[in-house]
Design a protein around this motif. Structure first.
Motif: not given
Length: 407
Positions: A372-378
């Motif tokens: 989820i770290y990868y998608f959180q900013p998106l």
């Protein structure tokens, strides 16, 4: 009620249920949180809001001042965009202030470049819907001031590339819809947009977005859109001269068949996506040693886990990144959705697309168990977009939208 209106209402209803569940998870997280350092935290949040509003007001002051001085429109744009660019660079650097030492000159320039390009795309997306310069700048600055929760520099860059490709895709879809709404205009521009859109989608697939997200969104587009232009087959006149009358009658019948330009666009997008994905993926798979490339390779997975517990855990993980910030966003989004129902505002296609994309991205990230770290900013910037676009939708009446702050 038409099929497109029903389809948009269903998507909005699913989105509202999802936000309600996020809010419930957020309330639980806030209630379980120990009360420590709350004074400092609250001061930080207040300062964030004050700085954001101040930056937007300064921009509006500069715009108004340039207008009163009767500066040429092009020169005025240059001054305003210089200010915007300086703000984005400053806020983007402030966000990663603790990690600046780990950045080389090249990676820092790349970070600034992606931040500026993505920021301007966010501005264009909001302006495309609202025609409000103030709201579009607000969204742009909100994007640049989003807190960075990713510690790993390379995962952060992967996330930024993903943000860029998704935001670019949303903007291209908006342009495509605008083009297709121009009924009767003989132009091939929609085909060019479809080609660029296919390349953008293929980039996002390489970066970890499941291909089914775009397949489902394409189907949704067919249902939620209405009053789009149509075209028909046209055979060359020289060819028609050399054909007997019986065959000519059959060809004329084919030429009378109207085909949706959206359907043609989606076919072009699908073909371009398939071809460009193969090329880009081949390049990525044959590059070894670069940490960014290795992260991209590790993200792609085909293991599905359809379980509610998994979805619940991902919701909890997401809201825990910034409980108070997300709580404010959730409450505001829900308030605007309720207000839209009370005031009988219609759901427009463009905002519905963003909501549908948010739903699909979150569900597929959950089912594929992607970090989820990868998608959180998106997801954060998508929520900001939705909140601002919902605000503009309140200015719709039953027939047409009232334009605000047209520049």
């Amino acid at each position: 009620m038409s099929l497109s209106k029903i389809s948009r209402s269903i998507i909005v209803a699913i989105f509202v249920v999802m936000i309600i569940f996020f809010s419930y998870s957020n309330i639980k997280a806030l209630s379980n949180n120990e009360v420590t350092g709350t004074v400092t935290s609250n001061i930080t949040k207040i300062c964030y809001a004050i700085i954001l509003i101040t930056l937007v007001l300064i921009y509006m002051y500069i715009k108004e001042k340039l207008y009163r001085l009767k500066i040429k429109r092009k020169i005025s744009f240059i001054y305003r965009y210089i200010y915007i660019s300086v703000v984005i660079v400053a806020t983007s650097l402030f966000v990663i202030r603790d990690k600046l030492e780990t950045f080389s000159h090249l990676s820092l320039l790349l970070y600034i470049f992606i931040s500026i390009i993505t920021g301007f795309l966010v501005k264009r997306i909001i302006f495309n819907v609202s025609k409000s310069d103030m709201l579009s700048v607000l969204g742009m600055f909100s994007y640049s001031m989003l807190l960075n929760v990713i510690d790993d520099k390379y995962i952060m860059f992967n996330s930024m590339f993903l943000e860029f490709s998704i935001i670019l895709t949303i903007f291209l879809i908006q342009l495509l819809i605008d083009e297709l709404k121009q009924i009767g205009i003989k132009s091939k521009k929609y085909m060019k947009l479809a080609i660029i859109l296919g390349i953008s989608i293929s980039l996002s697939i390489v970066e970890g977005v499941n291909v089914y997200v775009w397949c489902i969104l394409a189907i949704i587009l067919l249902f939620i859109t209405s009053n789009l232009d149509r075209t028909h087959f046209s055979f060359p006149k020289e060819m028609m001269k050399n054909i007997d009358n019986k065959k000519k009658d059959g060809i004329l019948k084919i030429e009378r068949i109207n085909i949706s330009k959206l359907f043609i666009s989606l076919i072009i997008v699908g073909i371009v996506t398939l071809v460009s994905y193969q090329i880009i993926n081949y390049i990525v798979l044959n590059i070894n040693g670069l940490p960014i490339i290795e992260n991209i390779k590790s993200i792609n997975t085909s293991v599905f886990d359809f379980s509610f517990d998994n979805f619940k855990n991902y919701c909890n993980s997401f809201v825990n990144f910034s409980k108070s910030y997300y709580m404010i966003l959730f409450i505001y989004i829900l308030f605007m959705e309720i207000l839209a129902i009370v005031l009988k505002r219609r759901y427009d296609t463009k905002s519905t697309i963003i909501k549908a994309l948010f739903i699909l991205l979150f569900l597929f990230m959950t089912f594929l168990k992607i970090n989820i770290y990868y998608f959180q900013p998106l997801f954060s910037i998508l929520l900001v977009l939705i909140a601002i676009v919902n605000t503009t939708n309140i200015y719709y009446n039953r027939e047409e939208r009232i334009r605000l702050l047209v520049s």
